[in-house]
Design an enzyme around this catalytic site. Sequence first.
Site, short mmCIF file in Angstrom:
data_model
loop_
_atom_site.label_atom_id
_atom_site.label_comp_id
_atom_site.label_asym_id
_atom_site.label_seq_id
_atom_site.Cartn_x
_atom_site.Cartn_y
_atom_site.Cartn_z
N SER A 137 49.91 60.26 53.06
CA SER A 137 50.12 58.82 52.85
C SER A 137 51.35 58.40 53.63
CB SER A 137 50.34 58.58 51.36
OG SER A 137 51.06 57.38 51.15
N TYR A 150 54.67 60.83 43.93
CA TYR A 150 53.51 60.84 44.84
C TYR A 150 53.97 61.11 46.27
CZ TYR A 150 49.41 58.99 47.35
OH TYR A 150 48.32 58.83 48.19
N1 LIG Z 1 43.68 54.64 48.16
C1 LIG Z 1 44.82 54.50 48.84
O1 LIG Z 1 45.42 53.40 48.92
C2 LIG Z 1 45.41 55.68 49.56
C3 LIG Z 1 46.54 55.45 50.38
C4 LIG Z 1 47.10 56.53 51.05
C5 LIG Z 1 46.56 57.81 50.91
N2 LIG Z 1 45.48 58.00 50.10
C6 LIG Z 1 44.97 59.37 49.96
O2 LIG Z 1 43.62 59.40 50.39
C7 LIG Z 1 42.89 60.40 49.64
C8 LIG Z 1 41.62 59.79 49.05
O3 LIG Z 1 42.02 58.81 48.10
P1 LIG Z 1 40.99 57.78 47.41
O4 LIG Z 1 41.59 56.46 47.57
O5 LIG Z 1 39.60 58.05 47.87
O6 LIG Z 1 41.19 58.22 45.89
P2 LIG Z 1 40.17 58.19 44.65
O7 LIG Z 1 39.09 57.22 44.87
O8 LIG Z 1 41.03 58.08 43.44
O9 LIG Z 1 39.55 59.67 44.70
C9 LIG Z 1 40.33 60.80 44.39
C10 LIG Z 1 39.44 62.02 44.48
O10 LIG Z 1 40.22 63.18 44.15
C11 LIG Z 1 39.60 63.88 43.08
N3 LIG Z 1 40.65 64.50 42.26
C12 LIG Z 1 41.65 63.86 41.58
N4 LIG Z 1 42.39 64.75 40.91
C13 LIG Z 1 41.85 65.98 41.17
C14 LIG Z 1 42.18 67.31 40.76
N5 LIG Z 1 43.20 67.57 39.92
N6 LIG Z 1 41.42 68.33 41.23
C15 LIG Z 1 40.39 68.09 42.07
N7 LIG Z 1 40.04 66.88 42.50
C16 LIG Z 1 40.76 65.83 42.04
C17 LIG Z 1 38.79 62.81 42.33
O11 LIG Z 1 37.68 63.30 41.60
P3 LIG Z 1 37.80 63.79 40.06
O12 LIG Z 1 38.56 62.72 39.35
O13 LIG Z 1 36.39 63.97 39.60
O14 LIG Z 1 38.54 65.07 40.12
C18 LIG Z 1 38.27 61.98 43.51
O15 LIG Z 1 37.15 62.63 44.08
C19 LIG Z 1 43.89 60.91 48.59
O16 LIG Z 1 44.45 62.13 49.03
C20 LIG Z 1 44.95 59.84 48.52
O17 LIG Z 1 46.19 60.34 48.09
C21 LIG Z 1 44.89 56.96 49.43
#
Ligand SMILES: NC(=O)c1ccc[n+]([C@@H]2O[C@H](COP(=O)([O-])OP(=O)(O)OC[C@H]3O[C@@H](n4cnc5c(N)ncnc54)[C@H](OP(=O)(O)O)[C@@H]3O)[C@@H](O)[C@H]2O)c1
Length: 282
Positions: A137, A150
């Site tokens: 991020s 985070y």
């Molecule tokens: N959304 C944003 O604004 C943003 C910004 C910068 C970076 N990112 C990064 O981009 C990536 C994707 O994010 P997203 O927005 O798609 O998030 P999301 O929709 O919340 O999805 C998170 C995923 O991680 C899994 N997960 C969470 N905790 C886990 C654990 N303890 N063990 C295994 N799996 C786990 C969740 O599935 P389960 O809950 O079933 O485990 C889900 O598949 C992440 O690494 C996030 O930090 C996101």
Amino acid sequence: MILVTGASGGVGTALCLELAARGEDLALTARDRGRLEALAERVRAAGGTATVHPCDLRDQEAVAELAAEVLALHGAPSAVVSLAGHSLRRSLADTIGRPHDLVRLTGTNMLGPAALLLALLAPMSRAGGGRLLVATSASARIPTPGWAAYGASKAGMDAWLRAIRPEAEQAGVRITVVELPLVATAMAAPTYGDRPRGALTPAQAAARVLRGLDRAPAMVSPPWARLAAVLSQAAPALAARGAGTGAEVARRLAARTSAPCGREGQGRGPGGQGRADQERRR
Ligand SMILES: NC(=O)c1ccc[n+]([C@@H]2O[C@H](COP(=O)([O-])OP(=O)(O)OC[C@H]3O[C@@H](n4cnc5c(N)ncnc54)[C@H](OP(=O)(O)O)[C@@H]3O)[C@@H](O)[C@H]2O)c1
């Protein structure tokens, strides 16, 4: 085969469907088996194949079992896309007495993903090499008040990947770090609402990840994030003051705009009204 962690999340689902349209073989992991199985059905319908491997990345034994299961079923992956993540916004004052926040976030965002990659690197190398792509991020390299745990967990992963890159690449495994900006997914919703202004859609974020996978640069990052990261390294005291002022302005704006109609805990900015801490799940 491509192993995707966080496959059932907003970015992960969009990415898996793009990969499926290319006819890829996927191994999908996250914690919730039901969501993974529903996604696997969609992947098959879109032209790919998929197996599901539920795993909590905070559990190191489970991570070792996940790696063994994937290797036994598929052999070494040609690529690992590490998208699993957990976010948390909490002020310093509210974090006092909560060191376990750091444990939880580093478990999901750094220690688990790193353990998984460690278990797969050698088999990937023996199979002729491959790709690692990890979503971090912008807050990993830019001071962001409220997002300390985070940002630290993502920064730790980033530093680890930078350090192993020369040796991993000698072993034939190329590493790409993707610094995503705000994306309109379930992760962002508790803080920014369902449709945050200026956020990428999951499909747009997945397109960035896919470009990273296709072109294998060392890093995919928005130009503003690169610039802010350089400035915060060059002038840390100034950057900290700027970040503090920015957070305060955002808090006041959010207090003005979200109070009358915002859902509980769904402020419209980084300092939004509602709960002091905002996260998707504990
Ligand atoms: N959304 C944003 O604004 C943003 C910004 C910068 C970076 N990112 C990064 O981009 C990536 C994707 O994010 P997203 O927005 O798609 O998030 P999301 O929709 O919340 O999805 C998170 C995923 O991680 C899994 N997960 C969470 N905790 C886990 C654990 N303890 N063990 C295994 N799996 C786990 C969740 O599935 P389960 O809950 O079933 O485990 C889900 O598949 C992440 O690494 C996030 O930090 C996101």
